[in-house]
Design an enzyme around this catalytic site. Structure first.
Site, mmCIF file in Angstrom:
data_model
loop_
_atom_site.group_PDB
_atom_site.id
_atom_site.type_symbol
_atom_site.label_atom_id
_atom_site.label_comp_id
_atom_site.label_asym_id
_atom_site.label_seq_id
_atom_site.Cartn_x
_atom_site.Cartn_y
_atom_site.Cartn_z
ATOM 1 N N ASP A 143 -52.055 19.004 16.060
ATOM 2 C CA ASP A 143 -52.575 18.727 17.403
ATOM 3 C C ASP A 143 -52.035 19.737 18.420
ATOM 4 O O ASP A 143 -51.047 20.452 18.170
ATOM 5 C CB ASP A 143 -52.131 17.301 17.782
ATOM 6 N N ASP B 73 -61.947 13.441 20.983
ATOM 7 C CA ASP B 73 -61.267 12.152 21.128
ATOM 8 C C ASP B 73 -62.247 11.061 21.505
ATOM 9 O O ASP B 73 -61.880 9.894 21.540
ATOM 10 C CB ASP B 73 -60.175 12.250 22.195
HETATM 11 C C1 DGJ Z 1 -54.804 13.772 20.763
HETATM 12 C C2 DGJ Z 1 -55.626 13.629 19.505
HETATM 13 O O1 DGJ Z 1 -56.890 14.139 19.697
HETATM 14 C C3 DGJ Z 1 -55.643 12.171 19.106
HETATM 15 O O2 DGJ Z 1 -56.473 11.999 18.003
HETATM 16 C C4 DGJ Z 1 -54.239 11.724 18.820
HETATM 17 O O3 DGJ Z 1 -53.747 12.420 17.705
HETATM 18 C C5 DGJ Z 1 -53.358 11.956 20.034
HETATM 19 N N1 DGJ Z 1 -53.460 13.298 20.519
HETATM 20 C C6 DGJ Z 1 -51.926 11.639 19.712
HETATM 21 O O4 DGJ Z 1 -51.089 11.948 20.735
#
Ligand code: DGJ
Length: 727
Positions: free
Chosen positions: A478, A548
Site C-alpha cells: 500500500d 477503495d
Molecule cells: C488503503 C487501502 O486501499 C485499503 O484497502 C486498506 O488496505 C487501507 N489502506 C489500510 O490502511
C-alpha cells in the site's frame, strides 16, 4: 504473439525508416534543414503501408513560409528554442543559461529483440524474434547533448515502445530540464480520452475535444496518482468502441508524469509523454547519461476496444512477470472492511474458517497487525507483529490458516513512516523533508526518503525478515499519501530537482529486490485504492487494488475506465458488505459478485456476520469463479455498453472455450421492453445458451440476446455460453 512479421526497412537514398508488421506502419524520415543538416521527422502511424514513400507525400508543406515551416514539421525528437513552439521532447540548460538545442541525425542501429531499461520497468520479449528495435542517434553540435531514441516494434501487435537516453557528450555540465520519453506529431484534430478521478472514483472516462491549445494530464504527487492515469487515447470524430482508428499513449511509470496534446494554428497535434518537467531536473556531468521511462503507443484500427485488447495482451504477458503472471489467481478474503483495526487472532480465525468453508483460497491480513496500531496514528515503519492482537505471532496464525487449506497474505505500507514509531525516533532524517520547513503529515504519516540507499536497504531487510518469518504467500503493498514539502538531505545543494524521479528509482529497486527474493509470493499493488494503478507497478506486481470504493455500482465505471488500458487480470475486485461502506448503497449479493467477477475476485466483509443462506451463496459464487477465471484472466475482454452513457453496462470475455457476458442494470423501470444486447468480437463457432439452444457467433453479434434482468434496482445478469465447436 506468434508467427507475425516485424520489419524495419531503411531506404537510404530517401532517408526513410519504415517499421512495420501486418498490423501497423510507423514511418520516420531524415530531412535536410535549411543548412543541410539532417533532422528526424515522424511521418506516419496507422494501418500498414505498402510503400513508406507514400507517407512522404503527406509531408507537403508547400506554401509554408520559412517561419511557419518549423511549426508544421512533425519532429520526432523536438527541442526548444528553434521556432517549433510546440512542447519539446528534450531540453537542456547549459552553464550560460541557454536552453536552445538542435538535434541532428548521426546514425542508427537495428537489433533484434528489445533491450531492458536499466533500473526501470518496461515491456520485454522472451526471445529476440518477438520484436525489433531501431535506435536513432541525434546530436546537438553546440551543447554536446546526444539523444538515442529507441523504437521497438512488437511482433504481430500494433504496439511500439519508445524511450530515450540523453547523454552529455560536451565538456561542461548540462541540466536536463525536460526528458520526455516520446513525441509524435499528427496532422489534424484529435479528441483526447483520459482517465481522471480522485480517491474512490479513479479512472473515470473523460473525453476532451480538440481545441487550439495544449491539453495536459499530469501528476506531481510522487505517484502516478488518483487524479490522472498515465494513459490517453487519441482519435478522430466518429471513433467509438468498435469502429474507427485510435492511438493509445501509455507511460510505463509510477511517479510524476505528463502527457500533453498541443494543437497549433497549422493544424498539427503534437503529443508528448514522459516525466513531469515541473518536478524534474537532472544534472548531467560530462559523459553522464539519463534513461527515460518507456512509452507504449498502440494503434487500434477497430475502435477503442481494439486498442485496449492490444494493451491487455501486451501488459498481461510482456510487462507483468514472474510466477503468477500466467497462473490463475487465488480467490481471497481480506479483513480490512470486515474489522478495520479491530481484530485479534481469534477473530481472524473465525473469519478464515467461514472463508475456508466457502472455498476461498487466500486469507489476507490487512493494516493493523504491527506495532500497537489500533488506528492510523502510528507505528508505520515498525514491522513487528502486535503481540496483543497476535500473541502467537504471524508464524502461528499463518500455520493455522494453512491448516484450513488457505494461503496467507499480509499488508505492508513499506514507503511510509509514522512520527509515532521507533523507526522515526531512530532516524528522523529518513523521511522526505526540507530543512527549516514543517513536515506536514497526511493520514498521520510521513514518507520515507526512498531516494536514499540506506532507507531502501532498511525496507528490503525489514519486509524480507517478516516474509521469511511465516508462511506468507501474498503481499498487499500500500501507499496512502502523496508528496508535500518533499526534499532529501542527500540531494541538498543542487540535486533537489532529481528527488521525485530518484524516489521512484528507489521504490523500483526495492520492489525488484523483494520480488526476486520471494519469487512465489503474489504481490498486489495498492495506493489508497487505485492511486498508483499504472504499467510501472505491473512490472513488479501482476495485480493492483483497483479502488477503495467497493460499491458494485461505482465499480462499473471504475472497472470500465480501467479496462481502457489495463487487463482484467490486473484489477483487484472484491465483494464487500451491504450497505456499502463508501456510499451506503444496498445491493444484492449476486450483483456484487457479478461485478467482481470481472477482475481478481475476492471478498472484503465479515463473513461471520452473514446468514447460512448467504454463506451458501458465497460458496456457489466461489465455485463459479473457479470455473470461469481462466477465461477472465486470459480471454479477450470487450466493452459493450458504457456506464458513462446509460442505465445498462455490459462487457464480455471470450476465449476458445467460452464466452462470458456480463450485464448490469442500475435502476429498474416498470413495464420495460425486453432488453436486447448484440455481442461483439465473438470468436467464430457455435455457442450453447443456458437453455441448451445453440447460436452461432454471427447470430450473437447480429440478432443478439434478450437479457432478463432480475427484478429491482442494481440487478445483474451473467451468462456463460460454452463454445461447442469452431465453424
Ligand atoms: C488503503 C487501502 O486501499 C485499503 O484497502 C486498506 O488496505 C487501507 N489502506 C489500510 O490502511
Amino acid at each position: 504473439m506468434k508467427g507475425g512479421v516485424r520489419v524495419i526497412e531503411f531506404i537510404r537514398d530517401k532517408g526513410l525508416f519504415h517499421l512495420h508488421n501486418d498490423k501497423v506502419s510507423w514511418v520516420l524520415m531524415l530531412r535536410d534543414d535549411e543548412l543541410g543538416m539532417p533532422e528526424l521527422l515522424h511521418l506516419y502511424v496507422g494501418k500498414p503501408l505498402d510503400n513508406a514513400q507514400s507517407a512522404v507525400m503527406l509531408q507537403t508543406n508547400e506554401g509554408a513560409s520559412f517561419d511557419s515551416l518549423r511549426q508544421i514539421l512533425p519532429y520526432a525528437c523536438p527541442t526548444q528554442g528553434r521556432g517549433d513552439y510546440r512542447p519539446a521532447m528534450v531540453s537542456v540548460r547549459d552553464k550560460t543559461g541557454q536552453s536552445i538545442s538542435e538535434l541532428f541525425y548521426t546514425g542508427h542501429f537495428i537489433s533484434k529483440g528489445k533491450p531492458a531499461l536499466p533500473g526501470l520497468p518496461a515491456t520485454y520479449t522472451e526471445n529476440d524474434e518477438e520484436a525489433i528495435t531501431l535506435k536513432i542517434t541525434l546530436k546537438d553540435p553546440l551543447s554536446g547533448l546526444r539523444a538515442d531514441v529507441s523504437y521497438t516494434l512488437f511482433e504481430n501487435e500494433p504496439a511500439m515502445a519508445i524511450s530515450a537516453v540523453y547523454t552529455n557528450e560536451g565538456d561542461e555540465a548540462l541540466t536536463l530540464e525536460r526528458a520526455m520519453s516520446a513525441a509524435l506529431t499528427l496532422r489534424g484534430s484529435y479528441s483526447m480520452l483520459h482517465l481522471a478521478g480522485g480517491w474512490g472514483n479513479e479512472r473515470q472516462v473523460n473525453v476532451l475535444e480538440s481545441s487550439p491549445l495544449t491539453r495536459t494530464i499530469s501528476s506531481s504527487r510522487g505517484a502516478s496518482g488518483h487524479e490522472h492515469n498515465p494513459f490517453a487515447a487519441f482519435f478522430k470524430p466518429g471513433t467509438d468502441e468498435t469502429s474507427g482508428e485510435c492511438l493509445g499513449v501509455s507511460l510505463v511509470y509510477s511517479g510524476d508524469f505528463e502527457i500533453s496534446a498541443d494543437k497549433n494554428a497549422y493544424g498539427t497535434t503534437r503529443i508528448v509523454a514522459g516525466l513531469n518537467p515541473d518536478t524534474f531536473s537532472w544534472r548531467l556531468d560530462s559523459g553522464d547519461s539519463f534513461q527515460t521511462p518507456e512509452c507504449v503507443i498502440v494503434f487500434g484500427d477497430a475502435g477503442l476496444n481494439s486498442m485496449s485488447a492490444v494493451y491487455h495482451r501486451l501488459y498481461r504477458s510482456r510487462l507483468c512477470r514472474g510466477y503468477w503472471r500466467d497462473r490463475e489467481r487465488p480467490i481471497l478474503i481480506n479483513n480490512w472492511e470486515a474489522t478495520y483495526f479491530n481484530f485479534d487472532h481469534k477473530k481472524l480465525l473465525k473469519i478464515a474458517k467461514c472463508a475456508a468453508r466457502a472455498g476461498i483460497e487466500l486469507f489476507v491480513l490487512d493494516d493493523g497487525w504491527f506495532g500497537k496500531r489500533n488506528d492510523d496514528t502510528g507505528y508505520l515503519g515498525d514491522w513487528t507483529p502486535d503481540t496483543d492482537k497476535l500473541p502467537q505471532g504471524l508464524g502461528r496464525l499463518s500455520e493455522e490458516i494453512n491448516a484450513l487449506g488457505m494461503m496467507f497474505g499480509l499488508w505492508f505500507e513499506p514507503e511510509m513512516v509514522s512520527p509515532n514509531s521507533e523507526l522515526y525516533r531512530a532516524h528522523p532524517d529518513w523521511c522526505l523533508h526540507v530543512p527549516g520547513r514543517r513536515r506536514t503529515p497526511a493520514r498521520n504519516q510521513l514518507i520515507l526518503d526512498m531516494s536514499r540507499r540506506d532507507v531502501q536497504d532498511y525496507i528490503i531487510d525489514a519486509v524480507g525478515t517478516v516474509l521469511s518469518s511465516a508462511h506468507i504467500n501474498y503481499v498487499k503493498w500500500d501507499m496512502n499519501r502523496n508528496f508535500k514539502e518533499a526534499g532529501s538531505d542527500e540531494l541538498l545543494g543542487g540535486g533537489e530537482g532529481e528527488l521525485h524521479h530518484r524516489y521512484m528509482l528507489g521504490v523500483y529497486r526495492v520492489m525488484e529486490s523483494l520480488t526476486k527474493a520471494f519469487p512465489e509470493v503474489l504481490f498486489e499493488g495498492c495506493s489508497g485504492g487505485g492511486g498508483r494503478f499504472d504499467p510501472g507497478m505491473l512490472y513488479y506486481m501482476p495485480q493492483i487494488w483497483t479502488s477503495d470504493d467497493s460499491d458494485a455500482v461505482e465499480r462499473l465505471k471504475i472497472q470500465y475506465g480501467t479496462s481502457m488500458c489495463y487487463p482484467a487480470s490486473a484489477m483487484g475486485a472484491h465483494v464487500s458488505a451491504s450497505p456499502n461502506h463508501q456510499v451506503s448503497r444496498i445491493t444484492p449479493l449476486a450483483t456484487r459478485a457479478d461485478v467482481a467477477l470481472g477482475g481478481n475476485f475476492g471478498y472484503e466483509l465479515d463473513l461471520t456476520k452473514l446468514s447460512e443462506g448467504e454463506l451458501n451463496e458465497i460458496a456457489r459464487q466461489v465455485e463459479r469463479q473457479k470455473q470461469l477465471r481462466r477465461t477472465t484472466l486470459r480471454g479477450e475482454f470487450t466493452r459493450l455498453l458504457s456506464p458513462f452513457r446509460g442505465n445498462v453496462t455490459a462487457w464480455m470475455f471470450a476465449d476458445t472455450e467460452r464466452l462470458i457476458l456480463c450485464c448490469y442494470r442500475v435502476l429498474a423501470r416498470p413495464n420495460a421492453a425486453p432488453f436486447v444486447i448484440r455481442l461483439k468480437n465473438v470468436p467464430a463457432g457455435m455457442y450453447k445458451l443456458e437453455d441448451g439452444r445453440l447460436m452461432s457467433a454471427n447470430d450473437l453479434m447480429n440478432a443478439g440476446l434478450i437479457i432478463d434482468f432480475p427484478h429491482g434496482d442494481f440487478a445483474s445478469r451473467v451468462m456463460v455460453l460454452e463454445r461447442e465447436a469452431a465453424l
